[in-house]
Enzyme design. Structure first.
Site, PDB file in Angstrom:
ATOM      1  N   HIS A   1      37.713  31.639 -26.430  1.00 26.78           N
ATOM      2  CA  HIS A   1      36.451  31.335 -25.748  1.00 26.78           C
ATOM      3  C   HIS A   1      36.642  30.077 -24.881  1.00 26.78           C
ATOM      4  O   HIS A   1      37.094  29.034 -25.368  1.00 26.78           O
ATOM      5  CB  HIS A   1      35.351  31.044 -26.765  1.00 26.78           C
ATOM      6  CG  HIS A   1      34.871  32.256 -27.522  1.00 26.78           C
ATOM      7  ND1 HIS A   1      35.296  33.535 -27.272  1.00 26.78           N
ATOM      8  CD2 HIS A   1      33.944  32.362 -28.520  1.00 26.78           C
ATOM      9  CE1 HIS A   1      34.676  34.385 -28.088  1.00 26.78           C
ATOM     10  NE2 HIS A   1      33.855  33.691 -28.860  1.00 26.78           N
TER      11      HIS A   1
ATOM     12  N   CYS B   1      31.300  30.893 -33.046  1.00 26.93           N
ATOM     13  CA  CYS B   1      32.608  30.690 -32.409  1.00 26.93           C
ATOM     14  C   CYS B   1      32.477  30.126 -30.992  1.00 26.93           C
ATOM     15  O   CYS B   1      33.383  29.458 -30.497  1.00 26.93           O
ATOM     16  CB  CYS B   1      33.410  31.992 -32.395  1.00 26.93           C
ATOM     17  SG  CYS B   1      32.473  33.430 -31.862  1.00 26.93           S
TER      18      CYS B   1
END
Ligand code: NAP
Length: 360
Positions: free
Chosen positions: A252, A158
């Protein structure tokens, strides 16, 4: 109307598994027909298994609540119920490899969020906008492994989604980018539920050394070349990353510095390449493909996780702070939703591409 393809979720009770259930609730191609998790959850209904730890903002979808939870590794029920598996269970790498291969050998295509097979030479790490051609290794994979209908495809870590997609958009526009430095600020949900202890993460930033190798190895393979029955990583691409867990729930963020070889383009040229980029999923209008896939902003104070992570229903990369830099030449900041684009949503988009290419 075409019948929907029945799908299964391994690790259905976890953070990523729960996202699958929400994203697949009214999906036009897929319907959830099979759920599996650890022995702790097996034998209960899904609603019972997630009681007290359902972490989505809306209730358990009706169609899933009553489904039985099977133990991961159970094959017979999976084969009877579904034609595709999403894999998001957590256990040791060796065990994960073996379990995923067993399902593929039994005849089920597996799209995996796990890292176990990402560096296996005949298994693609797929980002549908970046390397859709890597799916064409599947016939060779089936031949080498002796699988008929089954296959294995992985999703990247991710942490790499936020910068690999913009770097690809720049490279696709003809800018040669080979040197990159990133600082990856990774959200808490990236560690699953319940994740790290509050005492470790509140008022704190924690280094993530185990993510730093993935931060360059995976992009090298994603940008690699399909040669016969293996994917040859692009070793000349050099990426150095610091990865840190930050006290953000989802999303993120990557701060990225990069060099462009040869002529130094203007910021306007780079902005055009980034904001106009469209990949195969956008061309094919796949159901989960965001358009635009890169949401470019000139606002000084963006992107921010709370404001931007849900862009394109959590599937877009939000990018801003594009500037010249005295180090390497250029920089930007980019953000993506780790459990959607970075996990369940990205895998569903990959499955939509598998279907479009006739591999299901
Ligand atoms: P999680 O919230 O901890 O969920 C783990 C899942 O795996 C649960 O369904 C759990 O079942 C099951 N499980 C645990 N031990 C098992 C075992 N021994 N055998 C079979 N199943 C077992 O983790 P997650 O965040 O959803 O992550 C799942 C996978 O996706 C991991 O490989 C992770 O690295 C990867 N991933 C996560 C993210 C993210 O943003 N979170 C992003 C990309 C990739 P029970 O509920 O029954 O224990």
């Amino acid at each position: 109307m075409k019948r929907k393809i029945p799908v299964g979720i391994l690790g259905a009770t976890g953070m990523v598994g729960q996202n699958y259930l929400i994203l697949l609730r009214d999906h036009p191609l897929f319907e959830v027909a099979y759920l599996a998790a650890s022995e702790r959850s097996a034998g209960r209904s899904y609603a019972e298994a997630v009681e007290g730890r359902w972490r989505m903002g809306e209730p358990v979808p009706e169609g899933a609540a009553g489904l039985p939870v099977y133990p991961v590794g159970e094959i017979e029920g999976a084969l009877k119920s579904c034609r595709l598996l999403f894999s998001a269970f957590s256990t040791g790498k060796e065990e994960t490899r073996l379990i995923e291969r067993t399902y593929a050998a039994a005849g089920l295509p597996v799209v995996s969020n796990n890292s176990a097979h990402r560096l296996t030479d005949n298994v693609p790490i797929l980002m549908p906008e970046v390397n859709p051609d890597h799916l064409d290794i599947i016939p060779e994979q089936r031949k080498r492994e002796g699988w008929s209908r089954g296959c294995l495809v992985t999703k990247p870590n991710c942490g790499v989604q936020s910068y690999v997609l913009p770097l690809h958009a720049l490279r696709a526009a003809g800018f040669v980018v080979k040197e990159v430095i990133t600082t990856n600020l990774q959200a808490l949900s990236g560690a699953g539920y319940p994740g790290q202890s509050a005492l470790d993460v509140i008022d704190n930033i924690v280094p993530l050394p185990s993510e730093e190798e993935k931060a360059f190895c995976e992009p090298q393979k994603i940008f690699g070349a399909l040669t016969g029955d293996r994917i040859e990583p692009e070793d000349s691409l050099r990426i150095s990353s610091s990865c840190l867990r930050v006290p953000v729930v989802h999303g993120h963020t990557s701060c990225v510095w990069f060099a462009v070889e040869g002529r130094q383009p203007s910021l306007e040229e780079l902005e055009t390449a980034l904001s106009r980029f469209r990949g195969v999923p956008q061309e094919l209008r796949l159901p989960s493909a965001p358009d635009p896939v890169i949401r470019f902003t000139r606002e000084d104070l963006r992107p921010q996780p709370r404001l931007d992570r849900d862009g394109g229903r959590g599937m877009a990369v939000s990018l801003g702070r594009l500037q010249r830099s005295p180090v390497l030449g250029y920089r930007f900041t980019a953000l993506s939703h780790n459990t959607v684009r970075g996990a369940a949503g990205g895998a569903i988009l990959t499955a939509e591409l598998l279907e479009a290419k006739g591999y299901l």
